[in-house]
Design a protein around this motif. Structure first.
Motif, PDB file in Angstrom:
ATOM      1  N   PHE A 241       0.803  -1.236   0.291  1.00 11.80           N
ATOM      2  CA  PHE A 241      -0.088  -0.081   0.003  1.00 11.80           C
ATOM      3  C   PHE A 241       0.715   1.468  -0.103  1.00 11.80           C
ATOM      4  CE2 PHE A 241      -3.485  -2.875   1.326  1.00 11.80           C
ATOM      5  CZ  PHE A 241      -4.276  -2.672   0.650  1.00 11.80           C
ATOM      6  N   ILE A 242       1.952   1.273   0.655  1.00 10.32           N
ATOM      7  CA  ILE A 242       2.982   2.306   0.849  1.00 10.32           C
ATOM      8  C   ILE A 242       3.561   2.552  -0.450  1.00 10.32           C
ATOM      9  CG2 ILE A 242       5.144   3.183   1.723  1.00 10.32           C
ATOM     10  CD1 ILE A 242       4.385   1.492   4.183  1.00 10.32           C
ATOM     11  N   ASP A 243       3.717   1.554  -1.222  1.00 11.92           N
ATOM     12  CA  ASP A 243       4.584   1.766  -2.772  1.00 11.92           C
ATOM     13  C   ASP A 243       3.589   2.289  -3.484  1.00 11.92           C
ATOM     14  OD1 ASP A 243       6.244   0.966  -4.649  1.00 11.92           O
ATOM     15  OD2 ASP A 243       5.016  -0.573  -5.401  1.00 11.92           O
ATOM     16  N   ALA A 244       2.242   1.842  -3.582  1.00 14.38           N
ATOM     17  CA  ALA A 244       1.171   2.287  -4.468  1.00 14.38           C
ATOM     18  C   ALA A 244       0.894   3.872  -4.095  1.00 14.38           C
ATOM     19  CB  ALA A 244       0.117   1.529  -4.335  1.00 14.38           C
ATOM     20  N   LYS A 245       0.862   4.195  -3.094  1.00 13.59           N
ATOM     21  CA  LYS A 245       0.533   5.511  -2.634  1.00 13.59           C
ATOM     22  C   LYS A 245       1.764   6.568  -2.879  1.00 13.59           C
ATOM     23  CE  LYS A 245       2.750   7.095   1.317  1.00 13.59           C
ATOM     24  NZ  LYS A 245       3.215   8.289   1.588  1.00 13.59           N
ATOM     25  N   ASN A 246       2.868   5.905  -2.822  1.00 16.56           N
ATOM     26  CA  ASN A 246       4.087   6.862  -3.098  1.00 16.56           C
ATOM     27  C   ASN A 246       4.210   7.035  -4.775  1.00 16.56           C
ATOM     28  OD1 ASN A 246       4.985   7.300  -0.578  1.00 16.56           O
ATOM     29  ND2 ASN A 246       6.263   5.435  -0.660  1.00 16.56           N
ATOM     30  N   ARG A 247       3.970   5.938  -5.398  1.00 17.10           N
ATOM     31  CA  ARG A 247       4.019   6.165  -6.681  1.00 17.10           C
ATOM     32  C   ARG A 247       2.947   7.038  -7.324  1.00 17.10           C
ATOM     33  NH1 ARG A 247       2.872   1.857  -8.811  1.00 17.10           N
ATOM     34  NH2 ARG A 247       2.700   0.475  -7.468  1.00 17.10           N
ATOM     35  N   HIS A 248       1.835   7.257  -6.798  1.00 13.29           N
ATOM     36  CA  HIS A 248       0.749   7.778  -7.277  1.00 13.29           C
ATOM     37  C   HIS A 248       0.348   9.411  -6.515  1.00 13.29           C
ATOM     38  CE1 HIS A 248      -0.852   5.053  -9.957  1.00 13.29           C
ATOM     39  NE2 HIS A 248      -0.473   4.117  -9.251  1.00 13.29           N
ATOM     40  N   GLN A 249       1.557   9.483  -5.658  1.00 14.76           N
ATOM     41  CA  GLN A 249       1.495  10.896  -4.863  1.00 14.76           C
ATOM     42  C   GLN A 249       0.272  10.853  -4.048  1.00 14.76           C
ATOM     43  OE1 GLN A 249       2.735  12.703  -8.628  1.00 14.76           O
ATOM     44  NE2 GLN A 249       4.029  13.876  -7.231  1.00 14.76           N
ATOM     45  N   ALA A 250      -0.115   9.829  -3.333  1.00 11.22           N
ATOM     46  CA  ALA A 250      -1.286  10.045  -2.520  1.00 11.22           C
ATOM     47  C   ALA A 250      -0.865   9.923  -0.996  1.00 11.22           C
ATOM     48  CB  ALA A 250      -2.293   8.739  -2.697  1.00 11.22           C
ATOM     49  N   TRP A 251      -2.002  10.261  -0.135  1.00  9.84           N
ATOM     50  CA  TRP A 251      -1.768  10.234   1.061  1.00  9.84           C
ATOM     51  C   TRP A 251      -2.249   8.656   1.790  1.00  9.84           C
ATOM     52  CZ3 TRP A 251      -4.331  15.503   2.338  1.00  9.84           C
ATOM     53  CH2 TRP A 251      -3.326  16.483   2.092  1.00  9.84           C
ATOM     54  N   LEU A 252      -1.591   8.190   2.753  1.00  8.68           N
ATOM     55  CA  LEU A 252      -1.874   6.934   3.175  1.00  8.68           C
ATOM     56  C   LEU A 252      -2.462   7.257   4.605  1.00  8.68           C
ATOM     57  CD1 LEU A 252      -2.570   3.927   2.945  1.00  8.68           C
ATOM     58  CD2 LEU A 252      -0.292   3.297   3.617  1.00  8.68           C
TER      59      LEU A 252
END
Ligand SMILES: Cc1ncc(COP(=O)(O)O)c(C=O)c1O
Length: 440
Positions: A241-252
């Motif tokens: 989940f961290i990887d996905a949010k980092n690549r898409h510049q989202a907050w987690l």
């Protein structure tokens, strides 16, 4: 000419009068003479409200099956591994007292001392009316536990999510959440006016699809997951989940209501479970009401996030501060969690034991990893209600989870473990469940 105009005016007036007598097409009833509209009786009575009717239907179903209402049981003392209900000491699997700290003499003492020092209420918002030293102490201790810059405590865990999501996000933003996310996050998301989409439970690939498809259409994007899902006892694959949010510049954001105090060697939650740096999650949320033996919720993260919420989140700014006698026991519980890591170890051991034994007996424990929450899925709401009732008669308190809280075929008994449960108690419980299941 003027006669023609008068005729048209009279026709228009007649039509308008007729329409107002009929009321708008979707109105609940016709308008009465004299202005006040007459409304169908069902829209004026609480017993016609769909919510009340649902409760009445559930009660009637339970009555027909000869079952007692499984809700609002009165615990006559501290609810721990055992609890006194209806005058009888029972094994208890229906409380979130995971570390056995609610009822601990030292935690109780902290509450009493706080009352003696500060009285029973802080009476107004901390922003305008001031705080007590215990507020800052608790927030610093939470921030330290997460190894982040700051934390802020709200008066309820539910209100924490409502206010945080509701304030941080807006109509140009997107909230993506696990399909099993808690009601408090859903309500916060609705309040925010952001676009909301859910992805399949614990499925980072499904999140990835949504992010790829929609990220560019929005300003801020927030992904919300839980650290330990309380219906199923399973955990998300945090690094993915961290990887996905980092690549898409989202907050987690991770809701640690059930994972803080439970996961990780020292109870430090999901980040300890996966050994990820604390800053990889943008918003850590948790409650004080479960492992931390109190009441309230918190957000932990960077200074700017916490300061924004502290000054502006409506549930903080416009609501009373946590009473000192609620803050103090949670701080004491947190300190005891650090000082007595064996509590967390015992919770892990007993949870794993429960899971292994339940599986050995052929029970369907779903995707539970065996950390404080283990469901036994029985496949229908009437059966779950009947089993809960039978176990209660045998001195065991466990809550049934019925449709619509879960799909009908996933109706279950949900066991919450405490570090104070013993192996003998687990054996006794699972034997009783097997007997109850075998009883037609
Ligand atoms: C995942 C989750 N988040 C938030 C809450 C709300 O916390 P509280 O009951 O402390 O208000 C709960 C309550 O059980 C929960 O399970």
């Amino acid at each position: 000419m003027s006669q023609h105009r008068d005729q048209i005016k009279a026709q228009l007036l007649a039509r308008t009068r007729q329409r107002s007598r009929q009321g708008p097409s979707n109105a609940p009833g016709p308008a009465a003479e004299g202005g006040a509209s007459r409304v169908a009786e069902r829209f004026t009575r609480f017993d016609s409200h769909p919510g009340y009717q649902q409760i009445a239907m559930m009660r009637e179903g339970a009555r027909r099956l000869g079952l007692t209402d499984p809700f609002f049981k009165v615990h006559e003392g501290t609810a721990g591994a055992t609890s006194r209900i209806d005058g009888c000491e029972r094994l208890n699997f229906a409380s979130y007292n995971y570390l056995g700290l609610s009822g601990d003499a030292r935690v109780n003492r902290a509450a009493c001392d706080a009352v003696a020092s500060y009285g029973t209420s802080v009476s107004a918002s901390r922003v305008v009316s001031g705080e007590r030293p215990i507020h800052g102490e608790l927030e610093r201790a939470l921030a330290e536990a997460y190894a982040v810059e700051d934390a802020v405590v709200f008066v309820s865990g539910h209100a924490t999510n409502v206010s945080t999501l509701g304030y941080l996000m807006g109509p140009k933003d997107l909230i993506l959440h696990d399909e099993y996310i808690h009601n408090s996050s859903l309500v916060g998301a609705q309040l925010s006016g952001a676009k909301r989409m859910s992805f399949a439970h614990n499925d980072p690939e499904a999140l990835e699809v949504l992010l790829t498809r929609h990220r560019h259409q929005f300003e801020r994007v927030l992904v919300v997951i839980e650290g330990l899902y309380s219906m199923d006892g399973d955990v998300p694959d945090l690094p993915r989940f961290i990887d996905a949010k980092n690549r898409h510049q989202a907050w987690l954001m991770v809701d640690e209501a059930h994972s803080f105090g439970v996961l990780g060697e020292r109870g430090l939650g999901l980040r300890e479970h996966y050994d990820v740096p604390p800053g990889d999650v943008d918003i850590w949320m948790g409650t004080l009401s479960k492992a931390l033996a109190g009441c309230g919720g918190y957000i932990a993260g960077c200074r700017e996030l916490v300061e924004t919420l502290r000054y502006l989140a409506p549930g903080f700014l416009y609501s009373v501060g946590l009473p000192a006698q609620v803050a103090a026991p949670s701080l004491a519980a947190l300190e005891l969690m650090h000082q007595e890591p064996e509590r967390v170890q015992k919770l892990h051991d007993i949870s794993r034991y429960f899971l292994e034994q339940a599986k050995a007996l052929g029970f369907d424990t779903g995707s539970s990893i065996g950390a404080a929450v283990v469901p036994v899925i029985v496949g229908s709401s009437p059966l779950a209600a009947r089993l809960s009732h039978d176990l209660f008669q045998r001195g065991i308190n466990v809550q049934p989870i019925l449709h619509p809280a879960v799909p009908e075929k996933s109706a279950r008994l949900r066991f919450f473990l405490s570090c104070e449960h013993t192996r003998e108690q687990i054996d006794q419980t699972l034997d009783a469940l097997a007997t109850a299941m075998a009883t037609p």
